[in-house]
Design an enzyme around this catalytic site. Structure first.
Site, PDB file in Angstrom:
ATOM      1  N   ASN A   1       0.819  -1.214   0.000  1.00 32.85           N
ATOM      2  CA  ASN A   1       0.000   0.000   0.000  1.00 32.85           C
ATOM      3  C   ASN A   1       0.854   1.267   0.000  1.00 32.85           C
ATOM      4  O   ASN A   1       0.590   2.197  -0.753  1.00 32.85           O
ATOM      5  CB  ASN A   1      -0.955  -0.013   1.194  1.00 32.85           C
ATOM      6  CG  ASN A   1      -1.896  -1.192   1.143  1.00 32.85           C
ATOM      7  OD1 ASN A   1      -1.974  -1.878   0.113  1.00 32.85           O
ATOM      8  ND2 ASN A   1      -2.589  -1.471   2.233  1.00 32.85           N
TER       9      ASN A   1
ATOM     10  N   HIS B   1     -19.419  34.536 -30.728  1.00 34.22           N
ATOM     11  CA  HIS B   1     -20.518  33.729 -31.281  1.00 34.22           C
ATOM     12  C   HIS B   1     -20.189  33.211 -32.677  1.00 34.22           C
ATOM     13  O   HIS B   1     -21.090  32.967 -33.480  1.00 34.22           O
ATOM     14  CB  HIS B   1     -21.821  34.533 -31.339  1.00 34.22           C
ATOM     15  CG  HIS B   1     -22.147  35.284 -30.083  1.00 34.22           C
ATOM     16  ND1 HIS B   1     -22.920  34.762 -29.066  1.00 34.22           N
ATOM     17  CD2 HIS B   1     -21.761  36.513 -29.651  1.00 34.22           C
ATOM     18  CE1 HIS B   1     -23.017  35.645 -28.089  1.00 34.22           C
ATOM     19  NE2 HIS B   1     -22.307  36.713 -28.413  1.00 34.22           N
TER      20      HIS B   1
ATOM     21  N   SER C   1      -8.020  11.079 -48.345  1.00 30.10           N
ATOM     22  CA  SER C   1      -9.227  10.256 -48.297  1.00 30.10           C
ATOM     23  C   SER C   1      -9.020   9.022 -49.163  1.00 30.10           C
ATOM     24  O   SER C   1      -8.338   9.076 -50.183  1.00 30.10           O
ATOM     25  CB  SER C   1     -10.417  11.063 -48.811  1.00 30.10           C
ATOM     26  OG  SER C   1     -11.425  10.207 -49.318  1.00 30.10           O
TER      27      SER C   1
ATOM     28  N   LYS D   1      -9.128  15.298 -51.439  1.00 28.75           N
ATOM     29  CA  LYS D   1      -9.205  15.665 -50.030  1.00 28.75           C
ATOM     30  C   LYS D   1      -7.857  15.847 -49.352  1.00 28.75           C
ATOM     31  O   LYS D   1      -6.920  15.117 -49.594  1.00 28.75           O
ATOM     32  CB  LYS D   1      -9.992  14.606 -49.240  1.00 28.75           C
ATOM     33  CG  LYS D   1     -11.481  14.572 -49.476  1.00 28.75           C
ATOM     34  CD  LYS D   1     -12.208  15.861 -49.111  1.00 28.75           C
ATOM     35  CE  LYS D   1     -12.270  16.135 -47.635  1.00 28.75           C
ATOM     36  NZ  LYS D   1     -13.215  15.255 -46.937  1.00 28.75           N
TER      37      LYS D   1
ATOM     38  N   ASN E   1      -7.263  16.308 -45.312  1.00 29.54           N
ATOM     39  CA  ASN E   1      -8.028  16.352 -44.069  1.00 29.54           C
ATOM     40  C   ASN E   1      -7.181  16.724 -42.854  1.00 29.54           C
ATOM     41  O   ASN E   1      -6.025  16.301 -42.756  1.00 29.54           O
ATOM     42  CB  ASN E   1      -8.694  14.996 -43.822  1.00 29.54           C
ATOM     43  CG  ASN E   1      -9.776  14.693 -44.838  1.00 29.54           C
ATOM     44  OD1 ASN E   1     -10.436  15.593 -45.353  1.00 29.54           O
ATOM     45  ND2 ASN E   1      -9.928  13.423 -45.159  1.00 29.54           N
TER      46      ASN E   1
ATOM     47  N   GLU F   1      -8.128  17.092 -35.452  1.00 19.81           N
ATOM     48  CA  GLU F   1      -9.369  16.390 -35.111  1.00 19.81           C
ATOM     49  C   GLU F   1      -9.120  15.345 -34.025  1.00 19.81           C
ATOM     50  O   GLU F   1      -9.915  15.185 -33.096  1.00 19.81           O
ATOM     51  CB  GLU F   1      -9.961  15.718 -36.347  1.00 19.81           C
ATOM     52  CG  GLU F   1     -10.597  16.700 -37.323  1.00 19.81           C
ATOM     53  CD  GLU F   1     -11.038  16.004 -38.598  1.00 19.81           C
ATOM     54  OE1 GLU F   1     -12.242  15.984 -38.863  1.00 19.81           O
ATOM     55  OE2 GLU F   1     -10.188  15.482 -39.334  1.00 19.81           O
TER      56      GLU F   1
ATOM     57  N   TYR G   1      -6.465   1.874   2.323  1.00 19.02           N
ATOM     58  CA  TYR G   1      -6.349   1.302   0.983  1.00 19.02           C
ATOM     59  C   TYR G   1      -7.554   0.434   0.639  1.00 19.02           C
ATOM     60  O   TYR G   1      -8.070  -0.308   1.471  1.00 19.02           O
ATOM     61  CB  TYR G   1      -5.061   0.466   0.868  1.00 19.02           C
ATOM     62  CG  TYR G   1      -4.926  -0.167  -0.513  1.00 19.02           C
ATOM     63  CD1 TYR G   1      -4.367   0.551  -1.565  1.00 19.02           C
ATOM     64  CD2 TYR G   1      -5.403  -1.453  -0.768  1.00 19.02           C
ATOM     65  CE1 TYR G   1      -4.260  -0.001  -2.833  1.00 19.02           C
ATOM     66  CE2 TYR G   1      -5.306  -2.008  -2.035  1.00 19.02           C
ATOM     67  CZ  TYR G   1      -4.739  -1.279  -3.061  1.00 19.02           C
ATOM     68  OH  TYR G   1      -4.644  -1.829  -4.316  1.00 19.02           O
TER      69      TYR G   1
ATOM     70  N   GLN H   1      -6.439   0.476  -7.493  1.00 18.03           N
ATOM     71  CA  GLN H   1      -5.646  -0.033  -8.616  1.00 18.03           C
ATOM     72  C   GLN H   1      -6.142   0.547  -9.945  1.00 18.03           C
ATOM     73  O   GLN H   1      -5.413   0.580 -10.928  1.00 18.03           O
ATOM     74  CB  GLN H   1      -5.722  -1.567  -8.632  1.00 18.03           C
ATOM     75  CG  GLN H   1      -4.927  -2.238  -9.735  1.00 18.03           C
ATOM     76  CD  GLN H   1      -4.770  -3.728  -9.474  1.00 18.03           C
ATOM     77  OE1 GLN H   1      -3.988  -4.109  -8.602  1.00 18.03           O
ATOM     78  NE2 GLN H   1      -5.489  -4.560 -10.190  1.00 18.03           N
TER      79      GLN H   1
END
Ligand code: ARG
Length: 462
Positions: A109, A155, A276, A282, A284, A289, A316, A321
């Protein structure tokens, strides 16, 4: 035979062995575990609990195990549950029963708490460097694009023009606070739990100061129950990571938008984009992302561990864990995101013309026109209304603010003079925002100098 097998009449069910075992992930703590054992054994010898010979044999055994693991010659199997028992088992195998003395005055522990404290401390140091490196790349882009004007948004609508450098520096400041959060977390991970035993301390005459010193800890836990029960230093790490990734995710989102056809403000380097499988044209933004996506995953780890912790009685519990997969995955995710982000920013191409072009005819200098009237004594609320009507007039006439004639302005308010039209360009609007922390070039230059100074005082291990 299990290290704890004495009181059991039956073998552990194979599925329980599998279920209980953490070696698949906590093998990552082997270095910390060995360092902790070495310090512990040296201390036990110093206080006379072990003889010098015993300590030497054990330490040599531990060093050999270190080599075995480094050279991939160490056998990890679920039978021995976790990294602590693996190493102890191997130690006994190598040096004989005396190896079993390593666990004198210690429990798994306080041992696992020690290992994770050491681990968090070490990983925070890496994260701090990575944050600095990302900050440096953002600063370089800010410097290279110091005067580039772009629409500032609220906005996601054009609000007031700003400098791209100003926008980028906003993230540098956020990252600076992230660093501070990690430094705070480091401070609270820099406390040594070893010596707490299973929960209540130990009857052996241990010297916790010595171990703390050996392992470079700034302080020791003053309460043994606290030392083995809490994981707040891990939660802090996860929280700091989740916040830091939230910041990266916002920048990621902007880069994704900005690299779209509609914006065209930036172009990611080919090396930091993907294609792509069906659409040949494409390009990307997979990297930002993924960073945006991974920010969610790490926020999940924070929530998961908070939920794991919140109902646990002292001291403990095996639930603890569950801290490790969250911690390890967060370390991996955060460090890879920070690293790749820095290189992606470094190679980012800015389309100055598109940014400047986007501010044309967007009415984003309307505030400046209202400010003009307010500076001539008109209450701002009335100035706001006057300019609002002018905007409406322009929309009706299908013209932009810059195309208003002096006569048209004066029809709206006699306070307008010939110099009114000069406040209408984005350049003038930006230059006018000279308040401390504003987007005027002189302010941004000061900001840059300040940031440069802060970063310059830092030594990073590149
Ligand atoms: N693998 C365990 C963990 O990660 C180590 C501590 C085990 N302690 C115990 N009393 N079973 O938490």
């Amino acid at each position: 035979m299990k290290l704890w097998g004495g009181r059991f009449r039956k073998d552990t069910a194979a599925e329980v062995e599998e279920f209980n075992s953490s070696i698949q992930f906590d093998h990552r703590l082997w270095e910390q575990d060995i360092a902790g054992s070495l310090a512990h054994v040296k201390m036990l010898a110093a206080v006379g609990v072990l003889s010098a010979d015993e300590a030497e044999v054990i330490c040599r055994g531990l060093e050999e195990i270190r080599l075995e693991i480094e050279q991939d010659k160490f056998d990890f199997s679920p039978e021995f549950e976790d990294i602590h028992m693996h190493i102890e088992h191997r130690l006994i195998e190598k040096v004989g029963p005396v190896g079993g003395k390593v666990h004198t005055a210690r429990s798994r522990n306080d041992q696992v708490a020690l290992d994770t404290h050491l681990y968090v401390r070490q990983e925070v140091d890496k994260v701090l460097d990575l944050i600095t490196l990302l900050q440096e790349e953002l600063v370089k882009q800010a410097e290279n694009n110091l005067d580039v004007i772009m629409p500032g948004y609220t906005h996601l609508q054009h609000a007031q023009p700003v400098l791209l450098s100003h926008h980028l520096l906003a993230y540098v400041h956020m990252l600076e606070r992230d660093r501070e959060r990690f430094l705070g977390c480091r401070q609270r991970a820099d406390i040594m739990p070893l010596g707490a035993g299973a929960l209540a301390g130990t009857s052996f005459p241990i010297d916790r100061q010595q171990v703390a010193q050996e392992l470079g800890f700034a302080a020791i836990y003053a309460n043994s129950l606290d030392a083995v029960s809490d994981r707040d230093y891990i939660l802090e790490f996860l929280a700091a990571a989740a916040i830091c990734l939230m910041h990266l995710s916002r920048l990621a989102e902007e880069l994704i938008l900005w690299s779209s056809q509609e914006f065209g403000f930036v172009e990611l380097d080919d090396a930091y984009s993907t294609g792509s499988s069906i659409m040949p044209q494409k390009k990307n933004p997979d990297v930002p992302e993924l960073v945006r996506g991974k920010a969610g995953r790490v926020a999940g780890h924070l929530m998961a561990l908070l939920m794991t912790m919140k109902g646990l009685p002292l001291a403990y519990n095996k639930d603890l864990q569950e801290d490790k997969e969250a911690l390890f995955d967060t370390v991996d995710t955060l460090t890879s995101c920070l690293g790749i982000f820095a290189r992606m920013i470094a190679t980012l191409k800015v389309n100055e013309d598109r940014m400047r072009q986007a501010t044309r005819g967007d009415f984003s200098t309307a505030t400046d026109l209202a400010d003009y009237l307010a500076k001539r004594g008109l209450p701002f609320r009335q100035a706001h209304a006057v300019v609002g009507r002018l905007v409406q007039f322009c929309l009706d006439q299908d013209k932009i603010l810059e195309e208003l004639t002096l006569e048209e302005l004066q029809q709206a308010s006699p306070l307008f003079d010939s110099d009114a039209l000069t406040v209408l360009t984005p350049e003038a609007a930006v230059a006018a925002r000279i308040s401390y922390g504003g987007t005027a070039p002189q302010q941004v230059k000061q900001q840059l100098a300040q940031v440069r100074k802060t970063l310059g005082s830092r030594q990073t291990k590149k």
